[in-house]
Write a protein that holds these residues in place. Structure first.
Motif, PDB file in Angstrom:
ATOM      1  N   LEU A   9     -13.038  95.782 182.898  1.00  0.00           N
ATOM      2  CA  LEU A   9     -13.230  95.750 184.349  1.00  0.00           C
ATOM      3  C   LEU A   9     -12.161  94.918 185.047  1.00  0.00           C
ATOM      4  N   GLU A  10     -11.715  95.423 186.179  1.00  0.00           N
ATOM      5  CA  GLU A  10     -10.885  94.620 187.079  1.00  0.00           C
ATOM      6  C   GLU A  10     -11.746  94.383 188.319  1.00  0.00           C
ATOM      7  N   ILE A  11     -12.218  93.157 188.476  1.00  0.00           N
ATOM      8  CA  ILE A  11     -13.122  92.873 189.600  1.00  0.00           C
ATOM      9  C   ILE A  11     -12.333  92.235 190.741  1.00  0.00           C
ATOM     10  N   VAL A 199     -13.119 100.297 187.179  1.00  0.00           N
ATOM     11  CA  VAL A 199     -13.760 100.375 185.874  1.00  0.00           C
ATOM     12  C   VAL A 199     -12.965 101.285 184.954  1.00  0.00           C
ATOM     13  N   ASN A 200     -12.529 100.758 183.831  1.00  0.00           N
ATOM     14  CA  ASN A 200     -11.747 101.522 182.851  1.00  0.00           C
ATOM     15  C   ASN A 200     -12.636 101.885 181.666  1.00  0.00           C
ATOM     16  N   VAL A 201     -12.673 103.166 181.357  1.00  0.00           N
ATOM     17  CA  VAL A 201     -13.554 103.632 180.285  1.00  0.00           C
ATOM     18  C   VAL A 201     -12.769 104.511 179.313  1.00  0.00           C
ATOM     19  N   THR A 215      -9.798 106.405 181.428  1.00  0.00           N
ATOM     20  CA  THR A 215      -9.740 106.781 182.842  1.00  0.00           C
ATOM     21  C   THR A 215     -10.192 105.562 183.633  1.00  0.00           C
ATOM     22  N   GLU A 216      -9.794 105.517 184.891  1.00  0.00           N
ATOM     23  CA  GLU A 216     -10.122 104.362 185.717  1.00  0.00           C
ATOM     24  C   GLU A 216     -10.823 104.838 186.971  1.00  0.00           C
ATOM     25  N   MET A 217     -11.965 104.225 187.272  1.00  0.00           N
ATOM     26  CA  MET A 217     -12.678 104.551 188.510  1.00  0.00           C
ATOM     27  C   MET A 217     -12.558 103.372 189.458  1.00  0.00           C
ATOM     28  N   LYS A 218     -12.081 103.650 190.658  1.00  0.00           N
ATOM     29  CA  LYS A 218     -11.713 102.580 191.599  1.00  0.00           C
ATOM     30  C   LYS A 218     -12.858 102.222 192.539  1.00  0.00           C
ATOM     31  N   ASN A 219     -12.858 100.947 192.928  1.00  0.00           N
ATOM     32  CA  ASN A 219     -13.707 100.486 194.037  1.00  0.00           C
ATOM     33  C   ASN A 219     -15.188 100.794 193.910  1.00  0.00           C
ATOM     34  N   SER A 266      -3.020 111.156 188.622  1.00  0.00           N
ATOM     35  CA  SER A 266      -2.698 110.662 187.296  1.00  0.00           C
ATOM     36  C   SER A 266      -2.369 109.182 187.451  1.00  0.00           C
ATOM     37  N   LYS A 267      -2.651 108.439 186.418  1.00  0.00           N
ATOM     38  CA  LYS A 267      -2.559 106.986 186.513  1.00  0.00           C
ATOM     39  C   LYS A 267      -1.120 106.514 186.655  1.00  0.00           C
ATOM     40  N   GLU A 268      -0.929 105.594 187.603  1.00  0.00           N
ATOM     41  CA  GLU A 268       0.388 105.008 187.776  1.00  0.00           C
ATOM     42  C   GLU A 268       0.569 103.901 186.732  1.00  0.00           C
TER      43      GLU A 268
HETATM   44 MG    MG Z   1      -6.224  99.089 186.917  1.00  0.00          MG
END
Ligand code: MG
Ligand code: ADP
Ligand code: ZN
Length: 480
Positions: A9-11, A199-201, A215-219, A266-268
């Protein structure tokens, strides 16, 4: 094949400073659009930022409270990208020298302790907000930009990929929220976006030590969305893998209405941002003395408080864990005990009727209709013998909808415990006369049969007879 889940997680945590991170504009939420702005946060040419010292203090305290090492030398960097909510076309953030690194927090999931490592905590500025004419960007003819949030200070708290279920991720985020609330650096109002997570899963074959593609889900800004999004993503990725497909590293959004995640882009990668040192801000150098001063100002943290409640008041580990799991809960408990109510009873009533009612109506404890002071008074009525704990439940239910003092409710409803021996004796005699069967059984040696008689007396007295006196009187009469 069996897969295991890996989550990091990036909080983002908005700090509760009065002013923004690099200018003197106010930070308050909900003001009229574009009223908290100045040339600095609007990124006009020819202006220079200055760092808000409070932000550095809060960041160091957050680092200390999560067992991080504090970097005495750190600096700001520019993260370059274009979006209308970012007037400078870069976000001032920290890249290779963040303020805090290598921390950890412990979480409890289903009775088991687990340590989640923190990679780093860094300081950065928030972006503005797009206000769409329609419900979302796709169906809007136009969008306006509100720059009030531009330059509001944020901490980004990055975890190692140490979580392996939605519940662990939720518990971890709850712990971070609690710690930030305890140390008083953020309001942590998720509904206002004060606290939100990317959230990175990923999945990997069970037992493997290599990381799978994520994959990353933002905010994500509620605990429910966090759990739902992770569980959905686990299912989606499992299906892709079982069909022999590959996970694409990408950014996805969580759509809470439809309960699905959707591909966004796609992820940067870091190099896409052309990070560069921020030339307009000097590095931040913090002396060991200052760090120790901040450490000495930290309040008691959730884990320590939990241990103290167990040791001082004999609360169970579970109860103490729940009571200290948020600052509001811990303060409520302290306020109940401050009324002079017994600490153990206070915990029992909180864990029982209070939380049951709050959960059922989804009310936050800070808005509890039964305030800590009144719960404390009610518990003291039980301790004094004015009411039994059974009647206490009735009084509590009444207090939920009526703001009166518990003593007044007890008085008005005629709930005062009957402690008059004569009055109880009359009921006891009647019950003995009316219930020959349990009386016989008792006299034949089946002592347990007294329970049925006690129950009858309590019923006849509408729960108001003092249970201890009932027991004593019954035993005395039956044994004579
Ligand atoms: Mg990130
Ligand atoms: P960014 O997302 O900005 O590129 P990082 O690569 O540092 O940054 O990773 C960010 C987050 O993603 C961290 O919380 C990290 O633990 C998590 N993460 C990295 N790789 C994986 C993975 N394969 N599966 C799950 N989470 C991961
Ligand atoms: Zn400003």
């Amino acid at each position: 094949m069996k897969y295991e889940t890996v989550i990091g997680l990036e909080i983002h945590c908005e700090l509760k400073t009065k002013t923004k991170i690099f200018c003197g504009c106010e930070t308050g939420f909900g003001a009229e659009h574009n009223t908290h702005v100045c040339p600095v946060c609007l990124g006009l040419p020819g202006v220079l930022p200055t760092v808000n010292k409070r932000v550095v203090e809060f960041a160091i305290k957050a680092g200390l409270a999560t067992n991080c090492e504090i970097n005495q030398y750190c600096k700001f960097d520019r993260k370059n990208y274009y979006y209308p909510d970012l007037p400078k076309n870069w976000q001032t953030s920290q890249y290779d020298l963040p303020i805090a690194e290598h921390g950890w927090v412990d979480i409890d999931v289903e009775g088991e302790k687990k340590r989640i490592r923190l990679t780093r905590i860094h300081m950065e500025e928030d972006a503005g907000k797009l206000v769409h004419s329609g419900t979302n960007i796709k169906d809007s003819a136009s969008s306006n930009v509100d720059y009030n949030r531009t330059g509001v200070p944020l901490l980004e708290i990055v975890s190692e990929p140490d979580m392996s279920s939605a519940l662990e991720a939720r518990t971890y985020m709850e712990k971070i929220k609690a710690i930030m609330e305890y140390i008083d650096v953020s309001n942590c109002r998720m509904e206002e976006g004060n606290l939100r997570a990317d959230v990175n899963v990923s999945l990997r074959p069970a037992g493997s030590t290599e990381l799978g593609t994520r994959t990353e889900m933002k905010n994500i800004n509620s605990f429910k969305s966090l759990e739902d999004a992770i569980n959905y993503e686990i299912e989606r990725q499992t299906e892709v893998l079982e069909d022999g497909g590959e996970i694409i590293q990408e950014t996805r959004t969580w759509d809470p209405e439809r309960g699905i995640t959707l591909s966004m882009r796609s992820k940067e990668n870091a190099h896409d941002y052309r990070y560069m040192p921020e030339p307009d801000l000097p590095p931040i150098v913090t002396s060991p003395e200052t760090i120790e001063k901040f450490r000495s100002e930290l309040p008691e943290l959730p884990d320590a408080r939990r241990a103290r409640l167990e040791k001082d008041f004999g609360l169970s580990d579970y109860d103490a864990g729940i009571i200290t799991s948020s600052r509001a809960m811990a303060e409520y408990y302290d306020a109940v005990v401050a009324t002079g109510a017994d600490a153990k009873l206070a915990a029992n009533w909180m864990m029982g009727d209070l939380l049951k009612n709050l959960n059922a109506e989804a009310i936050d404890i800070s808005k509890s209709p039964v305030e800590a002071e009144r719960l404390g008074e009610m518990i003291r009525l039980i301790e004094k013998g004015t009411i039994s704990s059974k009647i206490g439940k009735k009084v509590f239910a009444e207090m939920w909808t009526c703001p009166d003092a518990p003593a007044k409710i007890v008085e008005d409803k005629g709930l005062v415990q009957i402690t008059d021996t004569g009055a109880i004796e009359a009921i006891v005699d009647q019950v003995i006369a009316d219930n020959p069967k349990p009386v016989e059984q008792y006299k034949a040696g089946k002592k347990k049969a007294i329970g049925a008689l006690v129950g009858q007396v309590m019923k006849q007295s509408k729960g108001k007879a003092n249970p201890q006196m009932v027991n004593e009187l019954l035993a005395k009469k039956l044994d004579s």
